[in-house]
Write a protein that holds these residues in place. Sequence first.
Motif, short mmCIF file in Angstrom:
data_model
loop_
_atom_site.label_atom_id
_atom_site.label_comp_id
_atom_site.label_asym_id
_atom_site.label_seq_id
_atom_site.Cartn_x
_atom_site.Cartn_y
_atom_site.Cartn_z
N UNK A 1 -3.98 13.62 -6.94
CA UNK A 1 -4.72 14.18 -5.83
C UNK A 1 -5.29 15.54 -6.51
N UNK B 1 -5.21 4.22 6.50
CA UNK B 1 -5.52 3.10 5.76
C UNK B 1 -4.96 1.78 6.33
N UNK C 1 -1.20 8.56 -5.79
CA UNK C 1 -1.67 9.63 -4.80
C UNK C 1 -1.26 10.97 -5.55
N UNK C 2 0.14 11.28 -5.64
CA UNK C 2 0.78 12.46 -5.85
C UNK C 2 0.04 12.74 -7.23
N UNK D 1 -2.93 9.49 4.84
CA UNK D 1 -3.84 8.77 4.26
C UNK D 1 -3.43 7.20 4.68
N UNK D 2 -1.95 7.00 4.54
CA UNK D 2 -1.34 5.47 4.69
C UNK D 2 -1.74 5.13 6.18
N UNK E 1 -2.88 18.14 0.99
CA UNK E 1 -2.22 16.94 0.15
C UNK E 1 -1.27 16.17 1.34
N UNK F 1 0.85 -0.96 0.18
CA UNK F 1 0.18 0.07 0.29
C UNK F 1 0.76 1.24 0.11
N UNK F 2 2.10 1.06 0.54
CA UNK F 2 2.69 2.48 0.54
C UNK F 2 3.18 2.84 -0.73
N UNK F 3 3.03 1.89 -1.60
CA UNK F 3 3.41 2.26 -3.08
C UNK F 3 2.40 2.92 -3.78
N UNK F 4 1.42 3.14 -3.15
CA UNK F 4 0.34 4.01 -3.87
C UNK F 4 0.65 5.40 -3.95
N UNK F 5 1.48 5.92 -3.30
CA UNK F 5 2.09 7.40 -3.01
C UNK F 5 2.19 7.79 -4.23
N UNK F 6 3.05 7.20 -5.35
CA UNK F 6 2.96 8.11 -6.78
C UNK F 6 1.79 8.24 -7.60
N UNK G 1 11.79 1.65 -6.31
CA UNK G 1 10.34 2.29 -6.13
C UNK G 1 9.77 2.04 -4.98
N UNK G 2 10.05 0.79 -4.20
CA UNK G 2 9.64 0.49 -3.00
C UNK G 2 9.86 1.41 -1.81
N UNK H 1 8.86 4.94 -2.43
CA UNK H 1 7.40 5.30 -1.73
C UNK H 1 7.35 5.51 -0.45
N UNK H 2 8.38 5.39 0.38
CA UNK H 2 8.29 5.47 1.68
C UNK H 2 9.09 6.84 2.00
N UNK I 1 -4.81 23.74 -2.91
CA UNK I 1 -4.99 22.35 -2.90
C UNK I 1 -3.88 21.60 -2.18
N UNK J 1 -0.17 12.13 2.02
CA UNK J 1 -0.37 10.91 1.94
C UNK J 1 0.05 10.07 3.07
#
Lengths: 194, 585
Positions: free
Chosen positions: A38, B32, A34-35, B28-29, B23, A27-32, B77-78, B81-82, B19, B25
């Motif tokens: 949004x 989730x 989302x960005x 949101x995470x 924002x 789920x953390x890889x949803x960031x791109x 990528x992993x 995203x963090x 906006x 994330x």
Amino acid sequence: MNTFQRTVSHEAIETEWSEIQAAQATPALFRPLYNRYFEPIFHFIYKRTLDESLTSDLCSQVFLKAMQRLGGYTFRGVPFSAWLFRIASNEVAQYYRHSNKRRVVALEDSFITGILDDKDESDCRDRYRDAMIVALDDLPEHDLQIIEMRFFEQRPFKEIACLLDITESNAKVRTYRVLERIKKIMSKELGENL
Amino acid sequence: MKHNYDIRLNPKGISKSEIARHKDFNTLLSKYNQLPQKQPLLRRIVYLGTGIAAVIALVFFAVQIFNPNDNTPTSHEYFAAQPYIHPPLDHIKPNFSTFNIDASTGGVFENLGGSKLTVPAAAFVSHAGEPVHGEVMLHYREMHDFVDFFLSGIPMSYDSAGVQYTLESAGMIEMFAEQDGKRINMAPGKSIGVELISRVNVAPSLGVPSGYNIYKLNVDKRNWEYREIDHMAIISEGIESTTLNETSPLYPARKELQEKMKAITISEATEMAAIEASIPKFQKPIQPQKANGSKHVFDLDFSDLRNPNDTGEYADAQRELAGLYLQYEKMLWQVSPQSNITPEQLKKSFSSVTGIRIRKLNARDFELSLSKGDSQLVVVANPVLSGHDYDKALTEFNKELAAWDQQNAGREARLKTQKEELLRKIAKQKELANLAYEEKLQSLQNQGLADVATDEIIKHKVINRFQATGFGIWNCDRPLPPYIARVKATFKDQHNNPYNYMTGYLVDKSRNTVSRMMVKQNMTFAFNRNSDNLFWIITKDNKIAVFRPNDFKGIKKEDDAYTFVLDKIEREIIDEKDVRELLSL
């Protein structure tokens, strides 16, 4: 008019699909994603609420639902954005259903000329505007959506079709019919044929 | 009109920046993650237990096996995203030391570990760039070992021109400053001098380990930035004072080295004393003391002190005082502060005393024992002079001091050769002892006990010196080459639950760092076969699943693929102590 970042090219859709699969696993890889979406989603909701705080809440809800449902998302050649906009559209509709508030429609003068094919004589604008408001107010929700997407947000028919889960030609036909209906109501209001 | 809608004309739009304020994330995470998670589609299918589902699952697995890299995120990528700094256990907060600093003067501050910060005057500015005055709170913390690095969430990887390195650390610090609860910056051109005490892995026979530099973490660019060479120096502790681990296979060798070193140290002290004694030291003259009007001073005739029957130290004291009485016109005595006696008591005692004995206590003081019948009064006093006597004594003292300096220099010159010869001999003996120890280490390595040998040669105390030109995270470290031993790895726990797309952490005992990786099935896993390795994962329910050093020994050299069965420990992790217990290496 805000120009949304849309993922429409085949290559971009393919790239995006790999991002979606990564996010399905982590789920953390949803960031791109989302960005990327949004701002368009926020705009989409804001146009239908004109309330920044409410929009923020609904937008957050849209992405939360998207993350929850992402595991079930499958690639069928439709841009991921369309899937997100559908969730956003449903979220807005659900809000209005539950709150018993009237749905907000943001109408700009420039839209009126767009709908009425160059009938932009300034001396008639107020009359047209009033008639337009009466006509829009008479439309059912699904017809109003098409007008918003096509004329207020200037989306191509292909995208409207994706968003509404209909064919492109069906989107064109439905748009034509709604326009005819608007013109008919406006003609009646104005006492002249448009 | 029906008023079905709330139609608003030409409404105010909303800007990108407005906006952007909404924002977030991470929030949101977090939301989730707090939601009850649905079973993944695959697992639901398996639970159905139908033939069709089984077939679908089999097809899915077949696809995964034959196309393991398809449609999956890369490690880059992993982690991209963090958040760049991503503490794995949010509830374990770092401990900062806080120093209160006067911004106008700066100061030198030392923490419990001995590290030192030198803050110059006028070192701080506000966010607006205005000089900061008054009291400032400097918050400071150090990270020294793999547990510190792991808990901090600070990545130890370094991208240099596209090549990824792992950084081995000789100590890392984080510092920031606040005034009235607001963060402040370091003034342009100012820097804080850092002397960071830490420990590094180095063989006993080696000097300062090479290749260590100073890097500052750039969170925005998600990379470490080279700043300067680490001016590192080893702080000698000596094996003589080290407590040895009796259970270590290296204990006999270490014990032998320790005993040799102790014997060498004793021999050095004995022989040095003999050299010193070979030419007697000249007595340093004592500076005369001037009578102090505010203290108890009294007059005492030498005839009162003289007693021909006294021997030993009493006779010696009389001889010394006889010379002084002859030399000066008026010898006086000044009562020492340690004698708790008033002038009246002293006068009364002297008026009825039947006997006086005197002996020297030190270079300056004498002890006077006044007796009357069976009772005795002890007074500590020292001779003092006044007026012309003092001036005369001072002139004499200066002459004697000059002569003493000359004599002493001549003595030292005569002893120099002998002392240097002794130091050379001692250094040679220590070198031979170390060489013998090194040979034993080598022998162990030849027997395949290299990891044991490695274990024994790590951790020398060092001091890292650098200038921190800004607040943030600073690291004294060096890039390491990648591990050579590789195996195709899959990961699961003891209950057969697979680990996939999670963060794994790997340490090996010979390197002071922690490597972070995205764990997935059939990934290439590299490690150090010649050291003790420890690998772990933080599970989704914040537990630790660990693959221990002994487990690594089960990976044979001929293994191309290996399934890592991690021991998921069902213990709640409360604090750093728990982590250290679970991740002992």
